[in-house]
Design a protein around this motif. Structure first.
Motif, mmCIF file in Angstrom:
data_model
loop_
_atom_site.group_PDB
_atom_site.id
_atom_site.type_symbol
_atom_site.label_atom_id
_atom_site.label_comp_id
_atom_site.label_asym_id
_atom_site.label_seq_id
_atom_site.Cartn_x
_atom_site.Cartn_y
_atom_site.Cartn_z
ATOM 1 N N LEU A 1 -10.322 25.398 36.604
ATOM 2 C CA LEU A 1 -10.962 26.611 37.116
ATOM 3 C C LEU A 1 -9.961 27.505 37.841
ATOM 4 C CD1 LEU A 1 -14.381 25.258 38.435
ATOM 5 C CD2 LEU A 1 -14.005 26.830 36.520
ATOM 6 N N PHE A 2 -9.024 26.914 38.546
ATOM 7 C CA PHE A 2 -7.993 27.673 39.258
ATOM 8 C C PHE A 2 -7.271 28.622 38.294
ATOM 9 C CE2 PHE A 2 -3.528 27.910 40.749
ATOM 10 C CZ PHE A 2 -3.735 28.516 41.969
ATOM 11 N N THR A 3 -6.873 28.081 37.158
ATOM 12 C CA THR A 3 -6.182 28.898 36.158
ATOM 13 C C THR A 3 -7.141 29.859 35.462
ATOM 14 O OG1 THR A 3 -4.616 27.102 35.805
ATOM 15 C CG2 THR A 3 -4.744 28.788 34.099
ATOM 16 N N ALA A 4 -8.312 29.371 35.081
ATOM 17 C CA ALA A 4 -9.260 30.188 34.314
ATOM 18 C C ALA A 4 -9.762 31.387 35.113
ATOM 19 C CB ALA A 4 -10.432 29.323 33.860
ATOM 20 N N ILE A 5 -10.010 31.213 36.393
ATOM 21 C CA ILE A 5 -10.517 32.320 37.211
ATOM 22 C C ILE A 5 -9.483 33.439 37.296
ATOM 23 C CG2 ILE A 5 -11.148 32.997 39.568
ATOM 24 C CD1 ILE A 5 -12.495 30.212 39.819
ATOM 25 N N MET A 6 -8.251 33.078 37.582
ATOM 26 C CA MET A 6 -7.220 34.110 37.717
ATOM 27 C C MET A 6 -6.905 34.769 36.380
ATOM 28 S SD MET A 6 -4.633 32.674 40.601
ATOM 29 C CE MET A 6 -4.278 31.126 39.813
ATOM 30 N N LEU A 7 -6.778 33.968 35.329
ATOM 31 C CA LEU A 7 -6.493 34.550 34.016
ATOM 32 C C LEU A 7 -7.668 35.388 33.529
ATOM 33 C CD1 LEU A 7 -4.290 34.723 31.926
ATOM 34 C CD2 LEU A 7 -5.203 32.682 30.844
ATOM 35 N N LEU B 1 -9.989 25.487 44.257
ATOM 36 C CA LEU B 1 -9.029 24.375 44.225
ATOM 37 C C LEU B 1 -9.022 23.606 45.537
ATOM 38 C CD1 LEU B 1 -6.831 23.071 42.430
ATOM 39 C CD2 LEU B 1 -5.203 24.622 43.492
ATOM 40 N N SER B 2 -9.234 24.318 46.633
ATOM 41 C CA SER B 2 -9.165 23.689 47.949
ATOM 42 C C SER B 2 -10.434 22.947 48.348
ATOM 43 C CB SER B 2 -8.865 24.744 49.012
ATOM 44 O OG SER B 2 -7.636 25.352 48.752
ATOM 45 N N PHE B 3 -11.606 23.461 47.953
ATOM 46 C CA PHE B 3 -12.840 22.947 48.531
ATOM 47 C C PHE B 3 -13.772 22.199 47.578
ATOM 48 C CE2 PHE B 3 -11.671 26.385 51.519
ATOM 49 C CZ PHE B 3 -11.445 25.569 52.608
ATOM 50 N N ILE B 4 -13.515 22.202 46.281
ATOM 51 C CA ILE B 4 -14.336 21.370 45.389
ATOM 52 C C ILE B 4 -13.871 19.927 45.576
ATOM 53 C CG2 ILE B 4 -14.773 20.728 42.987
ATOM 54 C CD1 ILE B 4 -14.947 23.613 42.282
ATOM 55 N N PRO B 5 -14.786 19.012 45.885
ATOM 56 C CA PRO B 5 -14.388 17.612 46.094
ATOM 57 C C PRO B 5 -13.712 17.031 44.854
ATOM 58 C CG PRO B 5 -16.654 17.975 46.794
ATOM 59 C CD PRO B 5 -16.207 19.226 46.095
ATOM 60 N N GLN B 6 -12.684 16.242 45.111
ATOM 61 C CA GLN B 6 -11.910 15.641 44.027
ATOM 62 C C GLN B 6 -11.771 14.141 44.286
ATOM 63 O OE1 GLN B 6 -8.253 17.875 43.461
ATOM 64 N NE2 GLN B 6 -9.261 19.755 44.062
ATOM 65 N N PRO B 7 -12.824 13.371 44.002
ATOM 66 C CA PRO B 7 -12.787 11.948 44.321
ATOM 67 C C PRO B 7 -11.776 11.152 43.502
ATOM 68 C CG PRO B 7 -14.764 12.466 43.080
ATOM 69 C CD PRO B 7 -14.094 13.765 43.394
ATOM 70 N N ASN B 8 -11.430 11.635 42.335
ATOM 71 C CA ASN B 8 -10.405 10.957 41.533
ATOM 72 C C ASN B 8 -9.688 11.998 40.677
ATOM 73 O OD1 ASN B 8 -11.860 11.352 39.034
ATOM 74 N ND2 ASN B 8 -13.189 9.663 39.653
ATOM 75 N N ASP B 9 -8.647 11.559 39.991
ATOM 76 C CA ASP B 9 -7.831 12.505 39.225
ATOM 77 C C ASP B 9 -8.559 13.086 38.020
ATOM 78 O OD1 ASP B 9 -5.520 12.520 40.810
ATOM 79 O OD2 ASP B 9 -4.934 10.565 40.019
ATOM 80 N N ILE B 10 -9.531 12.380 37.486
ATOM 81 C CA ILE B 10 -10.294 12.901 36.348
ATOM 82 C C ILE B 10 -11.161 14.072 36.810
ATOM 83 C CG2 ILE B 10 -11.986 12.348 34.566
ATOM 84 C CD1 ILE B 10 -9.318 10.914 34.190
ATOM 85 N N VAL B 11 -11.916 13.889 37.882
ATOM 86 C CA VAL B 11 -12.771 14.956 38.415
ATOM 87 C C VAL B 11 -11.903 16.117 38.915
ATOM 88 C CG1 VAL B 11 -14.484 15.527 40.179
ATOM 89 C CG2 VAL B 11 -14.600 13.337 38.998
ATOM 90 N N ALA B 12 -10.709 15.819 39.395
ATOM 91 C CA ALA B 12 -9.814 16.856 39.914
ATOM 92 C C ALA B 12 -9.358 17.816 38.823
ATOM 93 C CB ALA B 12 -8.604 16.213 40.577
ATOM 94 N N ILE C 1 -9.823 43.392 42.794
ATOM 95 C CA ILE C 1 -10.669 42.347 42.205
ATOM 96 C C ILE C 1 -9.812 41.185 41.687
ATOM 97 C CG2 ILE C 1 -12.255 41.849 40.298
ATOM 98 C CD1 ILE C 1 -13.442 44.674 40.842
ATOM 99 N N VAL C 2 -8.658 41.494 41.112
ATOM 100 C CA VAL C 2 -7.749 40.422 40.661
ATOM 101 C C VAL C 2 -7.280 39.608 41.865
ATOM 102 C CG1 VAL C 2 -5.493 39.942 39.613
ATOM 103 C CG2 VAL C 2 -7.025 41.610 38.559
ATOM 104 N N TRP C 3 -6.934 40.268 42.955
ATOM 105 C CA TRP C 3 -6.519 39.547 44.175
ATOM 106 C C TRP C 3 -7.659 38.699 44.722
ATOM 107 C CZ3 TRP C 3 -4.306 44.604 46.583
ATOM 108 C CH2 TRP C 3 -3.089 44.912 45.972
ATOM 109 N N ALA C 4 -8.867 39.258 44.703
ATOM 110 C CA ALA C 4 -10.032 38.501 45.166
ATOM 111 C C ALA C 4 -10.259 37.276 44.286
ATOM 112 C CB ALA C 4 -11.277 39.387 45.188
ATOM 113 N N ALA C 5 -10.022 37.424 42.987
ATOM 114 C CA ALA C 5 -10.156 36.283 42.073
ATOM 115 C C ALA C 5 -9.109 35.214 42.396
ATOM 116 C CB ALA C 5 -10.025 36.745 40.624
ATOM 117 N N CYS C 6 -7.921 35.632 42.784
ATOM 118 C CA CYS C 6 -6.892 34.664 43.184
ATOM 119 C C CYS C 6 -7.342 33.895 44.418
ATOM 120 C CB CYS C 6 -5.564 35.371 43.444
ATOM 121 S SG CYS C 6 -4.776 36.021 41.972
ATOM 122 N N LEU C 7 -7.924 34.610 45.369
ATOM 123 C CA LEU C 7 -8.455 33.946 46.563
ATOM 124 C C LEU C 7 -9.587 32.993 46.187
ATOM 125 C CD1 LEU C 7 -8.677 33.530 49.611
ATOM 126 C CD2 LEU C 7 -10.207 35.518 49.676
#
Length: 148
Positions: A73-79, A56-67, A44-50
């Protein structure tokens, strides 16, 4: 056949002085210390990393603020998955920083810089490259610059 407890002291020295520390500050979780993590929980931890990588890869990031949202979330999901899997023992991956650790940080930062420069020279010599506009063009907004 009697099962012997595994020695975890410096006498074990499985990987040598370059990796293992004399103070027995070891990598957590692999040998049941401070807590045993079941195979199912590791999966489950590995799945959370995926999942975090996909966010991180697929949420649209139109600017650095939205990014900042997928980055957080990348950090929060894994932690969060680690906290779920290990309970109050999640803090085992964070320990006090010693003077030796600071020296190693500086050493590895310098090594990283040298290797990055060598790879950049190799790639730019062998291939045609494009400039990174994120760092070559000035930020339009100071807040964007801070977010970047």
């Amino acid at each position: 056949m009697n099962a012997q407890p595994r020695s975890t002291g410096p006498a074990t020295n499985r990987f040598g002085r370059l990796i293992e520390r004399r103070d027995n500050a070891d990598f957590p979780y692999y040998d049941g210390t401070p807590v045993r993590v079941s195979v199912g929980r590791w999966i489950i931890v590995w799945a959370a990393c995926l999942a975090a990588f996909l966010v991180l890869s697929f949420i649209p990031q139109p600017n650095d603020i939205v990014a900042l949202v997928p980055r957080a979330l990348f950090t929060a999901i894994m932690l969060g998955a680690l906290v779920w899997a290990t309970g109050p023992h999640w803090k085992a991956v964070f320990r006090r920083v010693a003077v030796r650790d600071i020296g190693l940080m500086i050493l590895f930062a310098a090594l990283n810089y040298v290797v990055t420069l060598l790879v950049a020279l190799l790639v730019s010599t062998l291939f045609s490259t494009a400039t990174n506009t994120a760092v070559t063009s000035p930020a339009s907004d100071p807040l964007d610059l801070v977010a970047l």
